[in-house]
Design a protein around this motif. Structure first.
Motif, short mmCIF file in Angstrom:
data_model
loop_
_atom_site.label_atom_id
_atom_site.label_comp_id
_atom_site.label_asym_id
_atom_site.label_seq_id
_atom_site.Cartn_x
_atom_site.Cartn_y
_atom_site.Cartn_z
N GLU A 37 42.79 51.63 50.59
CA GLU A 37 42.16 52.86 49.65
C GLU A 37 42.92 52.91 48.34
O GLU A 37 44.13 52.77 48.53
CB GLU A 37 42.41 54.17 50.62
CG GLU A 37 41.34 55.21 49.95
CD GLU A 37 41.55 56.47 51.14
OE1 GLU A 37 40.93 57.72 50.47
OE2 GLU A 37 41.95 56.33 52.09
N GLY A 38 42.08 53.13 47.42
CA GLY A 38 42.83 53.32 45.89
C GLY A 38 42.06 53.69 44.93
O GLY A 38 41.13 54.12 45.07
N GLU A 39 42.71 53.67 43.80
CA GLU A 39 42.01 54.13 42.66
C GLU A 39 42.17 53.20 41.36
O GLU A 39 43.65 52.63 41.61
CB GLU A 39 42.53 55.67 42.12
CG GLU A 39 42.02 56.50 43.06
CD GLU A 39 42.26 58.02 42.56
OE1 GLU A 39 41.94 58.21 41.41
OE2 GLU A 39 42.39 58.94 43.46
N SER A 40 41.49 52.98 40.54
CA SER A 40 41.64 52.01 39.15
C SER A 40 40.94 52.66 38.15
O SER A 40 39.89 53.47 38.23
CB SER A 40 40.98 50.82 39.50
OG SER A 40 41.22 49.95 38.58
N GLU A 41 41.64 52.71 37.07
CA GLU A 41 41.33 53.04 35.67
C GLU A 41 41.06 51.64 34.66
O GLU A 41 41.13 51.95 33.38
CB GLU A 41 41.91 53.94 35.01
CG GLU A 41 41.80 55.58 35.83
CD GLU A 41 42.47 56.45 35.19
OE1 GLU A 41 42.96 56.45 34.14
OE2 GLU A 41 42.28 57.67 35.89
N SER A 42 41.46 50.66 35.14
CA SER A 42 41.37 49.24 34.51
C SER A 42 40.21 48.87 33.70
O SER A 42 38.99 49.21 34.19
CB SER A 42 41.56 48.25 35.63
OG SER A 42 41.39 46.87 34.93
N PRO A 43 40.47 48.70 32.33
CA PRO A 43 39.25 48.20 31.78
C PRO A 43 38.27 47.22 31.99
O PRO A 43 37.30 46.91 31.83
CB PRO A 43 39.99 47.70 30.33
CG PRO A 43 41.37 48.05 30.46
CD PRO A 43 41.68 48.35 32.01
N HIS A 44 39.05 46.47 33.08
CA HIS A 44 37.85 45.33 33.68
C HIS A 44 36.69 46.01 34.36
O HIS A 44 35.82 45.25 34.43
CB HIS A 44 38.57 44.38 34.56
CG HIS A 44 38.63 44.94 35.89
ND1 HIS A 44 39.80 45.53 36.20
CD2 HIS A 44 37.99 44.48 37.08
CE1 HIS A 44 39.74 45.70 37.46
NE2 HIS A 44 38.71 45.28 38.20
N LEU A 45 36.86 47.24 34.90
CA LEU A 45 35.56 47.67 35.38
C LEU A 45 34.48 47.81 34.77
O LEU A 45 33.23 47.43 35.11
CB LEU A 45 35.97 49.00 36.02
CG LEU A 45 37.13 49.22 36.92
CD1 LEU A 45 37.62 50.67 37.12
CD2 LEU A 45 36.84 48.59 38.22
N ALA A 46 34.55 48.21 33.40
CA ALA A 46 33.35 48.24 32.40
C ALA A 46 32.92 46.98 32.15
O ALA A 46 31.56 46.48 32.29
CB ALA A 46 33.71 48.90 31.07
N ALA A 47 33.69 45.75 32.08
CA ALA A 47 33.49 44.41 31.79
C ALA A 47 32.62 44.11 33.12
O ALA A 47 31.67 43.11 32.94
CB ALA A 47 34.68 43.62 31.64
N VAL A 48 33.24 44.38 34.26
CA VAL A 48 32.36 43.65 35.58
C VAL A 48 30.97 44.43 35.77
O VAL A 48 30.20 43.60 36.35
CB VAL A 48 33.39 44.12 36.87
CG1 VAL A 48 32.68 43.78 37.97
CG2 VAL A 48 34.51 43.28 36.69
N THR A 49 31.03 45.64 35.57
CA THR A 49 29.88 46.40 35.61
C THR A 49 28.77 46.39 34.65
O THR A 49 27.44 46.49 34.88
CB THR A 49 29.86 47.66 36.19
OG1 THR A 49 30.43 48.54 34.88
CG2 THR A 49 30.85 47.98 37.59
N GLY A 50 29.03 45.93 33.38
CA GLY A 50 28.42 46.16 32.20
C GLY A 50 28.12 47.46 31.94
O GLY A 50 27.05 47.69 30.97
N GLN A 51 28.81 48.58 32.51
CA GLN A 51 28.38 49.98 32.27
C GLN A 51 29.72 50.59 31.57
O GLN A 51 30.87 50.15 31.88
CB GLN A 51 28.00 50.50 33.58
CG GLN A 51 26.98 49.95 34.44
CD GLN A 51 25.65 50.12 33.44
OE1 GLN A 51 25.33 51.10 32.79
NE2 GLN A 51 24.86 48.98 33.43
N PRO A 52 29.54 51.90 30.86
CA PRO A 52 30.72 52.35 30.41
C PRO A 52 31.54 53.16 31.54
O PRO A 52 31.46 54.40 31.69
CB PRO A 52 30.21 53.52 29.44
CG PRO A 52 28.76 53.59 29.93
CD PRO A 52 28.38 52.31 30.56
N VAL A 53 32.05 52.50 32.49
CA VAL A 53 32.89 53.04 33.59
C VAL A 53 34.16 53.52 33.12
O VAL A 53 34.85 52.94 32.59
CB VAL A 53 32.99 52.15 34.65
CG1 VAL A 53 33.86 52.54 35.93
CG2 VAL A 53 31.49 51.55 35.10
#
Length: 125
Positions: A37-53
């Motif tokens: 269980e965890g949290e992330s604010e990594s810039p890779h999240l937007a790159a992986v999803t193609g969305q402004p996450v």
């Protein structure tokens, strides 16, 4: 198997509206183990999803040593409802093997998660 072939299943990802509620279902009602269980604010999240996450809360739950569910509560401004009936395009399902389906259904109801049907349908093969 040929080079580059599929060798197994690691996990199934499920986007959830509320991770705490999802954990009440998968962990408390189904009895699956929280593996991570965890949290992330990594810039890779937007790159992986193609969305402004902006971020992600997640938990992996499953049966030790087996495939697991990756529960993903995304932090974004443009989130959309993904509800579908079992027969609608885009819906999916996961089949879990259990030792007592009636007990599982009762435990799900006790935790506030009603089934689509009143009782389990037994399929002989």
């Amino acid at each position: 198997m040929s080079e580059g072939g599929v060798t197994g299943v690691r996990h199934t990802g499920v986007a959830v509206r509320d991770l705490d509620r999802a954990l009440r279902f998968y962990r408390d009602a189904l009895g699956l183990e929280v593996i991570f269980e965890g949290e992330s604010e990594s810039p890779h999240l937007a790159a992986v999803t193609g969305q402004p996450v902006r971020g992600l809360r997640k938990a992996n739950v499953g049966i030790p040593g087996g495939p697991y569910f990756e529960l993903l509560e995304w932090k974004a401004d443009d989130l959309r409802e993904g509800a579908a009936r079992p027969v609608d395009w885009g819906s999916g399902h996961t089949c879990l093997m259990v030792d007592d389906i009636d007990a599982v259904l009762a435990r799900l109801r006790d935790h506030g998660f009603p089934a689509w049907v009143e009782e389990a349908t037994r399929i002989p093969s």
